[in-house]
Write a protein that holds these residues in place. Structure first.
Motif, mmCIF file in Angstrom:
data_model
loop_
_atom_site.group_PDB
_atom_site.id
_atom_site.type_symbol
_atom_site.label_atom_id
_atom_site.label_comp_id
_atom_site.label_asym_id
_atom_site.label_seq_id
_atom_site.Cartn_x
_atom_site.Cartn_y
_atom_site.Cartn_z
ATOM 1 N N UNK A 3 13.346 31.765 -0.734
ATOM 2 C CA UNK A 3 12.892 30.778 0.236
ATOM 3 C C UNK A 3 11.835 29.875 -0.364
ATOM 4 N N UNK A 4 11.569 28.786 0.318
ATOM 5 C CA UNK A 4 10.598 27.826 -0.160
ATOM 6 C C UNK A 4 9.191 28.366 0.016
ATOM 7 N N UNK A 5 8.297 27.917 -0.904
ATOM 8 C CA UNK A 5 6.899 28.285 -0.823
ATOM 9 C C UNK A 5 6.322 27.875 0.522
ATOM 10 N N UNK A 6 5.539 28.786 1.097
ATOM 11 C CA UNK A 6 4.870 28.468 2.347
ATOM 12 C C UNK A 6 5.719 28.676 3.579
ATOM 13 N N UNK A 7 7.004 29.019 3.396
ATOM 14 C CA UNK A 7 7.847 29.263 4.564
ATOM 15 C C UNK A 7 7.412 30.554 5.259
ATOM 16 N N UNK A 8 7.622 30.652 6.570
ATOM 17 C CA UNK A 8 7.194 31.839 7.304
ATOM 18 C C UNK A 8 7.828 33.121 6.764
ATOM 19 N N UNK A 9 7.048 34.193 6.817
ATOM 20 C CA UNK A 9 7.523 35.499 6.376
ATOM 21 C C UNK A 9 7.915 36.331 7.593
ATOM 22 N N UNK A 10 9.154 36.791 7.609
ATOM 23 C CA UNK A 10 9.663 37.632 8.697
ATOM 24 C C UNK A 10 9.767 39.070 8.201
ATOM 25 N N UNK A 11 9.154 39.997 8.911
ATOM 26 C CA UNK A 11 9.294 41.416 8.595
ATOM 27 C C UNK A 11 10.371 42.006 9.496
ATOM 28 N N UNK A 12 11.429 42.534 8.882
ATOM 29 C CA UNK A 12 12.520 43.182 9.618
ATOM 30 C C UNK A 12 12.327 44.689 9.524
ATOM 31 N N UNK A 13 12.176 45.343 10.657
ATOM 32 C CA UNK A 13 11.998 46.800 10.696
ATOM 33 C C UNK A 13 13.217 47.390 11.381
ATOM 34 N N UNK A 14 14.084 47.978 10.596
ATOM 35 C CA UNK A 14 15.374 48.476 11.100
ATOM 36 C C UNK A 14 15.829 49.616 10.195
ATOM 37 N N UNK A 15 16.123 50.795 10.794
ATOM 38 C CA UNK A 15 16.496 51.946 9.967
ATOM 39 C C UNK A 15 17.968 51.917 9.555
ATOM 40 N N UNK A 16 18.799 51.138 10.229
ATOM 41 C CA UNK A 16 20.208 51.047 9.841
ATOM 42 C C UNK A 16 20.369 50.001 8.740
ATOM 43 N N UNK A 17 20.808 50.468 7.581
ATOM 44 C CA UNK A 17 20.862 49.598 6.404
ATOM 45 C C UNK A 17 21.727 48.356 6.623
ATOM 46 N N UNK A 18 22.892 48.549 7.234
ATOM 47 C CA UNK A 18 23.801 47.414 7.452
ATOM 48 C C UNK A 18 23.142 46.347 8.319
ATOM 49 N N UNK A 19 22.429 46.776 9.361
ATOM 50 C CA UNK A 19 21.742 45.829 10.238
ATOM 51 C C UNK A 19 20.624 45.105 9.493
ATOM 52 N N UNK A 20 19.881 45.861 8.659
ATOM 53 C CA UNK A 20 18.804 45.244 7.862
ATOM 54 C C UNK A 20 19.360 44.149 6.963
ATOM 55 N N UNK A 21 20.487 44.451 6.301
ATOM 56 C CA UNK A 21 21.067 43.498 5.362
ATOM 57 C C UNK A 21 21.593 42.253 6.074
#
Length: 231
Positions: A3-21
């Motif tokens: 992603x571009x510098x300075x773009x917002x950082x999203x933290x994804x918290x999900x235990x199912x690997x497929x959903x995380x990906x």
């Protein structure tokens, strides 16, 4: 992450690997930076280390539940304003109410539309980081228009370099908040680029000079042993 510098950082918290990906792929395709956690303990560690701009949080997690993570995030002064979107298979009204009362800013029931979730992420970010949505920011006599990339002070246009513009945007989104040098490096330069923390001081000096081009007091405050703040 690409992603571009300075773009917002999203933290994804999900235990199912497929959903995380899937979530990570779609968020990066939208231009966001992404960090991922597979359980509650890792999530709390990343919240502290990464200072995400928004958190997409699953309710059911190993080690620490999403509800408990949300509660901790919303009781800490440094993370209280971070938007949290809760994901859950629990669709009953009592569960929605519990999630929202714990502090979640939005509640999305599984299975969900990825497109709708992306829209909800953008909506929460417009509130939390208005400069990313082209919204005009004001602080005292300083006006920053992120859409036209113009800054004025007392009605007079100022000349700012791109780095100084991003620094000022960060400060004006949350006046009064104290930013450490490391947090400013992450927000303004991005984690993919190595920059010495002393570089922050150099650009803060340039920003101060630019803001004082036509007189006026210095609005940038140095907090000894901590970092910098606006006002």
């Amino acid at each position: 992450m690409g992603a571009q510098t300075g773009q917002p950082l999203v933290l994804v918290v999900e235990d199912e690997r497929a959903q995380r990906e899937v979530l990570g792929y779609n968020l990066e395709a939208e231009g966001f930076r992404v960090a991922c956690a597979a359980d509650g303990e890792e999530a709390l560690l990343l919240v502290e280390e990464e200072q995400p701009d928004i958190i997409v949080l699953d309710w059911m997690l190993p080690t620490v539940s999403g509800i408990e993570i949300c509660r901790q995030i919303k009781t800490r002064p440094e993370t209280r304003s971070t938007p949290v979107i809760m994901l859950s298979a629990r669709s009953e009204e009592v569960d929605r109410v519990r999630g929202l009362e714990t502090g979640a800013d939005d509640y999305v029931v599984k299975p969900y539309s990825v497109l709708e979730l992306m829209a909800r992420v953008r909506a929460q970010l417009r509130r939390a980081r208005p400069s990313t949505a082209g919204i005009r920011l004001e602080f005292d006599d300083i006006v920053l228009d992120s859409e036209t990339h113009r800054v004025t002070r007392a009605g007079t246009e100022l000349k700012l370099g791109p780095t100084e513009f991003r620094l000022l945007s960060t400060f004006m989104e949350k006046p009064g908040r104290v930013w450490t040098r490391d947090q400013l490096l992450d927000r303004v330069w991005g984690r993919d680029i190595y920059v010495d923390t002393r570089t922050v001081d150099v650009h803060i000096g340039r920003l101060r000079k630019a803001l004082g081009q036509h007189g006026g007091s210095d609005p940038v405050r140095t907090v000894r042993g901590a970092g910098y703040a606006l006002g």
